[in-house]
Design a protein around this motif. Structure first.
Motif, PDB file in Angstrom:
ATOM      1  N   PRO A  84       0.833  -1.209   0.000  1.00 30.88           N
ATOM      2  CA  PRO A  84       0.000   0.000   0.000  1.00 30.88           C
ATOM      3  C   PRO A  84       0.866   1.257   0.000  1.00 30.88           C
ATOM      4  O   PRO A  84       0.731   2.132   0.847  1.00 30.88           O
ATOM      5  CB  PRO A  84      -0.820  -0.146   1.289  1.00 30.88           C
ATOM      6  N   ILE A  85       1.776   1.295  -0.961  1.00 27.34           N
ATOM      7  CA  ILE A  85       2.728   2.390  -1.075  1.00 27.34           C
ATOM      8  C   ILE A  85       2.696   2.844  -2.526  1.00 27.34           C
ATOM      9  O   ILE A  85       2.729   2.013  -3.419  1.00 27.34           O
ATOM     10  CB  ILE A  85       4.154   1.892  -0.736  1.00 27.34           C
ATOM     11  N   ASN A  86       2.605   4.130  -2.774  1.00 29.45           N
ATOM     12  CA  ASN A  86       2.602   4.620  -4.152  1.00 29.45           C
ATOM     13  C   ASN A  86       3.744   5.588  -4.368  1.00 29.45           C
ATOM     14  O   ASN A  86       4.263   6.184  -3.431  1.00 29.45           O
ATOM     15  CB  ASN A  86       1.269   5.276  -4.505  1.00 29.45           C
ATOM     16  N   PHE A 106      -6.380   4.782 -12.288  1.00 26.02           N
ATOM     17  CA  PHE A 106      -5.757   3.498 -12.634  1.00 26.02           C
ATOM     18  C   PHE A 106      -5.564   2.577 -11.428  1.00 26.02           C
ATOM     19  O   PHE A 106      -5.925   1.402 -11.464  1.00 26.02           O
ATOM     20  CB  PHE A 106      -4.419   3.748 -13.332  1.00 26.02           C
ATOM     21  N   GLY A 107      -4.990   3.132 -10.364  1.00 23.21           N
ATOM     22  CA  GLY A 107      -4.716   2.314  -9.179  1.00 23.21           C
ATOM     23  C   GLY A 107      -5.976   1.704  -8.603  1.00 23.21           C
ATOM     24  O   GLY A 107      -6.024   0.511  -8.286  1.00 23.21           O
ATOM     25  N   LYS A 109      -8.770   1.163 -10.182  1.00 20.82           N
ATOM     26  CA  LYS A 109      -9.301   0.201 -11.122  1.00 20.82           C
ATOM     27  C   LYS A 109      -8.591  -1.145 -10.952  1.00 20.82           C
ATOM     28  O   LYS A 109      -9.216  -2.191 -10.936  1.00 20.82           O
ATOM     29  CB  LYS A 109      -9.078   0.742 -12.547  1.00 20.82           C
ATOM     30  N   MET A 110      -7.273  -1.084 -10.779  1.00 22.89           N
ATOM     31  CA  MET A 110      -6.504  -2.312 -10.597  1.00 22.89           C
ATOM     32  C   MET A 110      -6.853  -2.991  -9.272  1.00 22.89           C
ATOM     33  O   MET A 110      -6.732  -4.190  -9.130  1.00 22.89           O
ATOM     34  CB  MET A 110      -5.001  -2.019 -10.659  1.00 22.89           C
ATOM     35  N   ARG A 154      -2.560  10.785  -8.993  1.00 26.59           N
ATOM     36  CA  ARG A 154      -2.612   9.363  -9.319  1.00 26.59           C
ATOM     37  C   ARG A 154      -2.061   8.519  -8.168  1.00 26.59           C
ATOM     38  O   ARG A 154      -2.591   7.469  -7.838  1.00 26.59           O
ATOM     39  CB  ARG A 154      -1.807   9.100 -10.596  1.00 26.59           C
ATOM     40  N   ALA A 155      -0.977   9.026  -7.560  1.00 28.83           N
ATOM     41  CA  ALA A 155      -0.356   8.267  -6.476  1.00 28.83           C
ATOM     42  C   ALA A 155      -1.172   8.360  -5.182  1.00 28.83           C
ATOM     43  O   ALA A 155      -1.167   7.450  -4.368  1.00 28.83           O
ATOM     44  CB  ALA A 155       1.064   8.755  -6.248  1.00 28.83           C
ATOM     45  N   PRO A 158      -5.337   6.037  -4.526  1.00 27.43           N
ATOM     46  CA  PRO A 158      -5.659   4.801  -3.797  1.00 27.43           C
ATOM     47  C   PRO A 158      -5.450   4.907  -2.282  1.00 27.43           C
ATOM     48  O   PRO A 158      -5.494   3.885  -1.607  1.00 27.43           O
ATOM     49  CB  PRO A 158      -4.693   3.769  -4.402  1.00 27.43           C
ATOM     50  N   PRO A 160      -2.692   5.558  -0.263  1.00 31.59           N
ATOM     51  CA  PRO A 160      -1.629   4.674   0.211  1.00 31.59           C
ATOM     52  C   PRO A 160      -1.237   5.004   1.651  1.00 31.59           C
ATOM     53  O   PRO A 160      -1.570   6.072   2.168  1.00 31.59           O
ATOM     54  CB  PRO A 160      -0.479   4.992  -0.743  1.00 31.59           C
TER      55      PRO A 160
ATOM     56  N   ASP B 205       3.404  -0.311  -9.443  1.00 30.76           N
ATOM     57  CA  ASP B 205       3.259   0.512  -8.245  1.00 30.76           C
ATOM     58  C   ASP B 205       1.789   0.776  -7.949  1.00 30.76           C
ATOM     59  O   ASP B 205       1.388   0.889  -6.800  1.00 30.76           O
ATOM     60  CB  ASP B 205       3.989   1.840  -8.474  1.00 30.76           C
ATOM     61  N   LEU B 206       0.979   0.868  -9.021  1.00 26.71           N
ATOM     62  CA  LEU B 206      -0.441   1.164  -8.861  1.00 26.71           C
ATOM     63  C   LEU B 206      -1.273  -0.113  -8.869  1.00 26.71           C
ATOM     64  O   LEU B 206      -2.345  -0.180  -9.467  1.00 26.71           O
ATOM     65  CB  LEU B 206      -0.898   2.137  -9.939  1.00 26.71           C
ATOM     66  N   TYR B 207      -0.749  -1.148  -8.239  1.00 25.23           N
ATOM     67  CA  TYR B 207      -1.502  -2.366  -7.928  1.00 25.23           C
ATOM     68  C   TYR B 207      -1.848  -3.234  -9.126  1.00 25.23           C
ATOM     69  O   TYR B 207      -2.726  -4.086  -9.035  1.00 25.23           O
ATOM     70  CB  TYR B 207      -2.781  -2.033  -7.139  1.00 25.23           C
ATOM     71  N   ALA B 208      -1.189  -3.030 -10.269  1.00 25.80           N
ATOM     72  CA  ALA B 208      -1.440  -3.916 -11.395  1.00 25.80           C
ATOM     73  C   ALA B 208      -0.477  -5.087 -11.316  1.00 25.80           C
ATOM     74  O   ALA B 208       0.717  -4.875 -11.133  1.00 25.80           O
ATOM     75  CB  ALA B 208      -1.248  -3.164 -12.714  1.00 25.80           C
ATOM     76  N   ASN B 209      -0.988  -6.322 -11.425  1.00 21.89           N
ATOM     77  CA  ASN B 209      -0.094  -7.471 -11.438  1.00 21.89           C
ATOM     78  C   ASN B 209       0.470  -7.641 -12.848  1.00 21.89           C
ATOM     79  O   ASN B 209       0.165  -6.860 -13.741  1.00 21.89           O
ATOM     80  CB  ASN B 209      -0.795  -8.734 -10.924  1.00 21.89           C
ATOM     81  N   GLN B 212      -2.008  -7.667 -15.683  1.00 19.63           N
ATOM     82  CA  GLN B 212      -2.673  -6.361 -15.848  1.00 19.63           C
ATOM     83  C   GLN B 212      -1.731  -5.327 -16.440  1.00 19.63           C
ATOM     84  O   GLN B 212      -2.138  -4.494 -17.243  1.00 19.63           O
ATOM     85  CB  GLN B 212      -3.205  -5.882 -14.498  1.00 19.63           C
ATOM     86  N   HIS B 216      -2.841  -3.448 -19.665  1.00 23.12           N
ATOM     87  CA  HIS B 216      -3.219  -2.043 -19.565  1.00 23.12           C
ATOM     88  C   HIS B 216      -2.073  -1.071 -19.852  1.00 23.12           C
ATOM     89  O   HIS B 216      -2.311   0.106 -20.088  1.00 23.12           O
ATOM     90  CB  HIS B 216      -3.764  -1.741 -18.163  1.00 23.12           C
TER      91      HIS B 216
END
Lengths: 363, 303
Positions: A84-86, A106-107, A109-110, A154-155, A158, A160, B205-209, B212, B216
């Motif tokens: 949970p770090i951006n 983006f974050g 969504k992922m 963006r960072a 989510p 973080p 970093d933004l949680y995409a594996n 993904q 993406h």
């Protein structure tokens, strides 16, 4: 990830972290504790290992030895997408094929958040960085400062635990950099997220940080707040890297607690320092240019010198002096009165040193 | 607005300067196409060729219809349509196959250290140095009933009877993918090489594996390369001649072979020309459909 927050735990801790790239050691056993809600800066020249440390915390590299802890849990083996770090990247690394909104969302969504929640959060973030009008734009159509703010949004979107910032202001011009410094500090206070900021710019570090860690050649030299680092540097490197400093060689004459008497160049000065050295030992004395007064009259705690050059800068006057042993010395005085003229070059003068400000350094 | 003498002189000079280019295009690109188009509308000659000046739509009719030998009535030419369909199917499959193999290959090369990338690219292009026929016959030698693969499989006791691989659509597909793979790898590599690896990191970093990030971040970034690769593979495979001829035998014809047949044994030049034009139209229509789709996507994506 624990959902409840344990305020006794440090936000991020590096314990005995070593990082080697082949035969090159980027980090030599780093121990560091970063508190929750802290604006923490990793400061050092390029190649000192500060970016490596950041990448270890983000998860892009794994430590050769040691542990990286987040809220007390070792995360050294977790991939970046499970931390949970951006990160705000140096050149922003915005996705060029997405709009500003898509980048910010983006974050989330992922993470598989529902559309409505993402949309609401994106809107909130756009407002936070004042980019509401640019939601549908492609990132390539934005200016540097705007891209910077998108990267931040963006960072942060989510939410973080920790935000990492890798020299995010280095690509901006001076004025924008100043604005963003204030902006970053505001965002950190508002969100209450731990910020770990990497920079080689000492001014940036002093402006924003709660605490600063000074790194050099893969080692943490000193950790402390701006005043501790500036006024009580741990060694010559720190003193030299942050602000300007005069260094003069001397010999310990006597000691009374933290106060030492040091002889140098025929004069005796009083200085502070936590160094434990016996009388007769050679030491280095650090004196900041603004902590002295240049006077034509001899007094206690003063060094005789010759004034070689005077530079009048409006608010300040800079004196370029030479001690009797040939060492250069810089003094800076504020011009407090329009009536007082600066001293003329060529004069024999005395550098009066504030005993609390002259600092003994380990050699 | 009337032109001043200097302007008109300037215009004339520009035309003159571009004349070689225009002439080259007319002679070598437009010219032959016009000849083919004209031939397709002429009466077939008795021993090949065409009867000049005798207009006929016979060639074009024969593309889809065939005359019944008994009563001269027109019947749908199933055989021709089967060939069209096989060509289209095989070239689409070649394109997909080449993409499936080519993308990981290009990604592998693009992620090597800068110094060794050229060596890998060199290895990819080496097969191009050998004649296409030789390479195709080498595949034949591998997969025929008494070829190496069957021999080995029988030798180690996996099968008793040789597997019929040669002269199948599968063999043609394999051959086409093998031959056109570099045309897929090179453009994808070119776009992947430009990919900013920090974008990949930003994705992680933004949680995409891994999957993904691929979907993406990496794929959208090298879309132009993938499209270029697909076009470069699709167009030559739909008109392929050597590979289906050698590996498909006489039966599994593709359009290239069918066209050749008309100019050779078939002695039906108008039909051959009409078929060539048909092939051209198929490719053109597919490209136009694609370009329009892509244009629409670009518009809705932003701006």
């Amino acid at each position: 990830m624990k959902s409840e927050t344990d305020f006794t735990q440090p936000s991020v801790a590096a314990e005995g972290v070593v990082k080697k790239f082949g035969t090159f050691t980027a980090l030599k056993r780093v121990d560091l504790t970063i508190n929750q809600n802290e604006f923490f800066t990793l400061l050092g020249p390029s190649g000192c290992g500060k970016t490596t440390l950041l990448r270890l915390i983000a998860g892009f590299e794994s430590p050769t030895e040691g542990e990286i802890k987040l809220m007390g849990e070792n995360i050294a083996t977790l991939p970046p997408f499970k931390r949970p770090i951006n990160t705000v990247f140096q050149n922003y690394a915005l996705f060029p094929h997405m709009t500003v909104s898509e980048n910010i969302g983006f974050g989330l969504k992922m993470l598989g958040k529902p559309r409505a929640e993402i949309a609401a959060r994106v809107k909130e973030m756009l407002a936070l960085v004042q980019l509401e009008a640019f939601a549908k734009r492609r990132t390539g159509q934005l200016s540097g400062g705007q891209q910077q703010r998108v990267a931040l949004a963006r960072a942060l979107a989510p939410s973080p635990r920790v935000l990492l910032l890798d020299e995010p202001l280095s690509a901006l011009d001076y004025k924008l950099r100043k604005e963003m410094q204030v902006e970053l500090k505001r965002l950190q206070t508002e969100t209450g997220i731990t910020f770990i900021f990497v920079t080689h710019d000492q001014e940036e570090a002093l402006t924003m940080s709660d605490r600063i860690a000074v790194l050099s050649a893969g080692e943490v030299l000193q950790v402390g707040d701006a005043r501790a680092i500036y006024d009580r540097p741990a060694d010559r490197f720190v003193a030299d890297f942050i602000g300007e400093a005069n260094f003069i060689a001397g010999t310990i004459e006597s000691r009374d607690g933290a106060q030492h008497r040091v002889t140098l160049d025929g004069a005796t000065l009083s200085a502070t320092g936590d160094v434990d050295v016996a009388p007769g030992t050679a030491v280095t004395l650090m004196i900041r240019p603004e902590h002295v007064q240049v006077s034509t009259e001899a007094s206690a705690n003063a060094l005789p010198a010759r004034l070689e050059r005077t530079v009048f800068l409006g608010t300040d006057t800079h004196y370029y002096l030479r001690l009797h042993n040939g060492e250069p010395f810089i003094a800076r005085e504020q011009n407090r009165s329009a009536a007082t003229a600066p001293l003329e070059p060529g004069a024999d003068v005395y550098i009066v040193v504030d005993p609390q400000s002259a600092r003994l350094l380990k050699d | 607005m009337s032109e001043t003498p200097e302007q008109s002189q300037d215009t004339r000079r520009r035309w003159l300067l571009s004349a070689p280019a225009i002439l080259t295009i007319l002679l070598f690109a437009a010219g032959p196409l016009i000849v083919v188009l004209l031939f397709s509308f002429m009466e077939r000659g008795d021993y090949g060729g065409v009867k000049f000046g005798q207009f006929s739509t016979e060639g074009w009719l024969s593309v889809i219809y065939t005359k019944d030998i008994f009563d001269d009535s027109l019947v749908f030419a199933d055989a021709n349509l089967a060939i069209f369909w096989r060509s289209l199917k095989l070239s689409l499959m070649t394109m997909s196959g080449a993409l499936l193999v080519g993308f990981p290959t290009a990604y592998f090369i693009a992620t090597r250290p800068a110094k060794s990338r050229n060596i890998w690219l060199f290895l990819i292009t080496i097969p191009f140095w050998t004649n296409l026929l030789v390479r195709t016959f080498a595949i034949m030698d591998l997969i025929r009933n008494t070829g190496h693969i069957n021999n080995i499989l029988i030798g180690i006791g996996v099968i008793d009877e040789p597997i019929q691989m040669l002269f199948t659509d599968g063999a043609v597909l394999f051959g086409l993918i093998y031959v056109y793979l570099p045309l897929m790898v090179l453009p994808i590599y070119a776009s992947l090489e430009k990919l900013d690896l920090r974008l990949v990191e930003a994705g992680y970093d933004l949680y995409a594996n891994r999957a993904q990030v691929l979907r993406h971040v990496i794929l959208p970034s090298c879309r132009p390369g993938i499209i270029a690769g697909c076009i470069l593979v699709f167009i030559p495979s739909i008109g392929a001649y050597v590979t289906p001829r050698v590996l498909g035998g006489g039966k599994n014809m593709m359009m290239g072979n069918f066209i050749e047949l008309q100019f050779g044994q078939g002695r039906n030049w108008p039909l051959g020309s009409a078929l060539s034009m048909t092939l051209l139209f198929i490719v053109m229509i597919l490209l136009i459909v694609y370009v329009r789709q892509d244009g629409k996507k670009g518009e809705t994506d932003g701006h």
